[in-house]
Design a protein around this motif. Structure first.
Motif, PDB file in Angstrom:
ATOM      1  N   GLU A  78      -3.746   6.853   1.169  1.00 37.59           N
ATOM      2  CA  GLU A  78      -4.444   7.238  -0.067  1.00 37.59           C
ATOM      3  C   GLU A  78      -4.839   8.708  -0.057  1.00 37.59           C
ATOM      4  OE1 GLU A  78      -6.274   2.813  -1.154  1.00 37.59           O
ATOM      5  OE2 GLU A  78      -7.583   4.355  -0.299  1.00 37.59           O
ATOM      6  N   LYS A 118       0.828  -1.209   0.000  1.00 38.06           N
ATOM      7  CA  LYS A 118       0.000   0.000   0.000  1.00 38.06           C
ATOM      8  C   LYS A 118       0.867   1.264   0.000  1.00 38.06           C
ATOM      9  CE  LYS A 118      -4.276  -1.851   1.906  1.00 38.06           C
ATOM     10  NZ  LYS A 118      -4.006  -3.275   1.835  1.00 38.06           N
ATOM     11  N   LEU A 139      -4.549   7.384  -6.238  1.00 36.06           N
ATOM     12  CA  LEU A 139      -5.824   6.947  -6.801  1.00 36.06           C
ATOM     13  C   LEU A 139      -6.198   7.847  -7.976  1.00 36.06           C
ATOM     14  CD1 LEU A 139      -7.855   6.260  -3.538  1.00 36.06           C
ATOM     15  CD2 LEU A 139      -6.725   4.603  -5.018  1.00 36.06           C
ATOM     16  N   GLY A 179     -10.413   8.622  -5.243  1.00 32.49           N
ATOM     17  CA  GLY A 179      -9.375   9.541  -5.708  1.00 32.49           C
ATOM     18  C   GLY A 179      -9.947  10.884  -6.101  1.00 32.49           C
ATOM     19  N   ASN A 206      -6.862   2.650   4.810  1.00 34.31           N
ATOM     20  CA  ASN A 206      -5.528   3.113   4.434  1.00 34.31           C
ATOM     21  C   ASN A 206      -5.454   4.649   4.432  1.00 34.31           C
ATOM     22  OD1 ASN A 206      -3.002   3.459   3.399  1.00 34.31           O
ATOM     23  ND2 ASN A 206      -3.424   2.522   1.412  1.00 34.31           N
TER      24      ASN A 206
END
Length: 653
Positions: free
Chosen positions: A570, A442, A448, A542, A567
């Motif tokens: 991101e 990750k 993204l 994103g 996460n």
């Protein structure tokens, strides 16, 4: 026992015919399981760079043909040789095994000045090893003491430089009454051959070398014998088989709830009409959206490194399947990726799936540990890896209640690539050995994506009002978010709260509970009077991470069914200012890496106070976002390295 059958003439000939026929019957009708250490596999099949010494205790000598058949079936050019004693027993054994593709060398360690042919046998064995032929030895033969390594085996390994593969065997058998209590197999039973890690004998102290080999042989024998771990595995398999009818009904219920795709739910039982493509095939399994996102760079590297390779990707959720379909359009060679839904962990369904796809190598992702699936891959000789392996304290405690099953399952992996030292340590406590810590996939993920035109439109839509984002929320969190939003609106009446649920199918229910808020999946946009906007589309995080600078990360507030967070890297990559609830264990290293750039809010009141602070102080908000972004440098070479390891695993099988 054998002395009674080693006379001359017709009696000897009859003994040979009877024993040969009996061993053919018993070994041929035994259901064998072969547990071969990955490092021993190429040596036993003649694919290594050097020859090998294969060591059994003398008591398992009658089981030797099972391993010989296994090896020769994989490489018909192999010509193994068995070291036997130079007495009548040895000659009888040589005659019995002669038709089964193995040669014999007669001789054993000279003792008390008596020539037993050891020197002559040593010269022949060294010549065979240098020519690449494997040699089978019984280090405690021909007369014992039982399970005590003699110096000849260690001397041969040292002189030849060949590694020793320790082998243990067990099957349904009678134990004979001789010095070694030799196993005489019974027909129609079960058997197991375990081949341990190769042992290199150097110029170390001879007693130490003998002790090492003795320990390895005893360990292989212990592993081959029936054990609670195998009983646990069989119990797991039996329960799954008994539950199969109920699981079929569960699939129908999931279909009705939109959690399966009509026409494809049979894939969950290992059934498909899609053909396997020709050539090499690597199988990667990612349960849900997060795991799928993490392996996308690995898939891209696999396709780039091997232009003829096909990649089979399985997921457990519809959202992950949809996301994969969207993202493959951006991957060169993405047409060589096939998606299937993973079968449930029922032995018959898993076997059906593996027979259809016949992967050359496989990799599970993160914490996807399914005993029947892993056991089936091992049984069908499919090399298996675990990518980005993670194990929470809760999961470790759960597997710790069945330690034998956990150790057996983890021992099936050719290698485990843990995402952190903390995860690696947890796996080791359960018995994992072939494990390292190359890093977290990750951390290596690219930002993204977001369509530029759509991003510009959303930014314009949100430009003239205060706004914050609750991302990847789970059931029950929306009520806390709504409570916080109502508090903030007392100070910021035009506030818009954007909610992106982790599971988009929950969008209609969330919108209904929030005064029929507009839903993006329905093509609706928020008007000036709308307090909430439910963005229940897939693959657009994103977009909103770039459009909204204040982000709360869901699955982190205390409550039923919520744990571990999502996460944080991101949104951090886009310079968002971040908050999370106190539940962060799934991404503890990522949160630790971001440090004070992420604010912890224990409840709705604290969340409201944090959002108000960020809205009131743009400079502070920008500083926190920049701090988060600076901590997200990607480990860009990790997907390449893992793809290379997977291709090597495929080539080694």
């Amino acid at each position: 026992m054998l002395k009674r059958l080693t006379g001359a003439g017709a009696a000897r000939a009859s003994a040979i015919v009877l024993l040969r026929a009996y061993l053919r019957l018993t070994i041929g009708t035994t259901r064998w399981t072969f547990d071969i250490h990955p490092d021993a596999y190429p040596l036993l099949t003649g694919q290594g760079e050097q020859s090998v010494l294969v060591a059994f205790w003398h008591e398992t000598l009658a089981l030797t043909p099972a391993l010989l058949w296994w090896s020769i079936a994989r490489n018909p050019t192999l010509r193994p040789h068995v070291l036997i004693s130079r007495n009548r027993d040895g000659r009888l054994i040589a005659d019995i095994i002669a038709p089964w593709g193995a040669g014999t060398i007669a001789g054993s360690t000279d003792r008390k000045g008596k020539d037993k042919g050891g020197a002559a046998a040593l010269r022949q064995l060294l010549a065979l090893i240098r020519s690449g032929d494997p040699v089978v030895i019984t280090p405690d033969g021909p007369r014992g003491p039982r399970r005590q390594v003699e110096q000849g085996a260690i001397g041969l390994a040292r002189l030849s430089g060949a590694p020793i593969v320790p082998v243990g065997g067990w099957c349904a058998s009678w134990r004979l009454g001789g010095w070694d209590r030799m196993m005489l197999p019974l027909p129609f039973g079960r058997g197991r051959i375990v081949c341990g890690a190769p042992i290199a004998v150097t110029r170390e102290d001879q007693d130490t070398a003998r002790a090492n080999l003795t320990g390895a042989l005893d360990a292989a024998m212990h592993a081959a014998a029936p054990a609670p771990a195998r009983a646990a595995q069989q119990l797991w398999a039996g329960l799954a088989t008994l539950l199969a009818p109920a699981l079929t009904l569960l699939l129908h219920r999931r279909l009705a709830r939109g959690k399966e795709i009509r026409g494809r739910q049979r894939e969950r039982m290992g059934l498909t009409t899609q053909p396997r493509p020709p050539g090499k095939l690597v199988w990667l399994h990612a349960a849900s959206v997060g795991e799928t996102l993490s392996i996308l760079p690995v898939i891209a590297e696999l396709l780039a490194q091997n232009a003829s390779l096909h990649v089979l990707v399985t997921t457990a959720t519809v959202t992950a399947a949809t996301l994969l379909e969207q993202r493959l359009a951006d991957i060169k060679g993405g047409t060589r990726v096939i998606h299937q839904f993973i079968p449930l962990d029922v032995p018959r369904w898993i076997d059906r799936f593996l027979r259809r796809w016949r992967p050359d190598a496989a990799a599970l992702t993160e914490s996807e540990l399914w005993p029947n699936l892993i056991e089936a891959c091992h049984r069908q000789r499919i090399p298996l890896a675990l990518l980005n392996a993670r194990l929470s304290d809760r999961a470790r405690a759960g597997w710790g209640r069945v330690p034998g099953l956990a150790a057996r399952m983890l021992g099936r992996f050719a290698w485990i690539a843990a995402r952190s030292d903390r995860d690696a340590a947890r796996f080791r406590t359960l018995g994992a050995e072939r494990i390292d810590t190359p890093g977290d996939l990750k951390n290596a993920a690219p930002p993204l994506p977001a369509d530029p035109t759509t991003l510009a439109h959303v930014r314009a839509l949100l430009a003239h009002r205060p706004v914050w984002l609750a991302a990847a929320t789970h059931a029950g969190e929306e009520e806390e978010i709504a409570k916080a939003a109502r508090q903030i609106r007392t100070r910021y009446p035009t506030l818009l709260t954007v909610i992106v649920p982790r599971h988009p199918e929950r969008g209609p229910a969330i919108a209904e509970g929030l005064d029929n808020a507009p839903r993006r999946a329905a093509g609706q946009e928020p008007g000036p009077e709308d307090s909430f906007w439910i963005c229940d589309t897939l693959g657009e995080l994103g977009l909103f991470y770039q459009a909204v600078p204040i982000v709360f990360i869901g699955n982190s507030l205390p409550g039923p069914g919520r744990r571990g967070g999502h996460n944080p890297l991101e949104p951090a990559r886009f310079g968002a200012t971040l908050a999370t609830g106190p539940l962060t264990e799934n991404f503890l290293d990522a949160f630790t890496r971001l440090g004070n750039a992420v604010h912890i809010v224990p409840d709705a009141d604290a969340l409201a106070k944090w959002v108000e602070t960020m809205l009131a102080d743009p400079a502070r908000r920008t500083e926190a976002g920049q701090q988060a972004a600076s901590a997200t440098h990607a480990a860009s070479t990790l997907p390449n390295r893992l793809a290379t390891r997977l291709l090597a695993l495929m080539d080694a099988c």
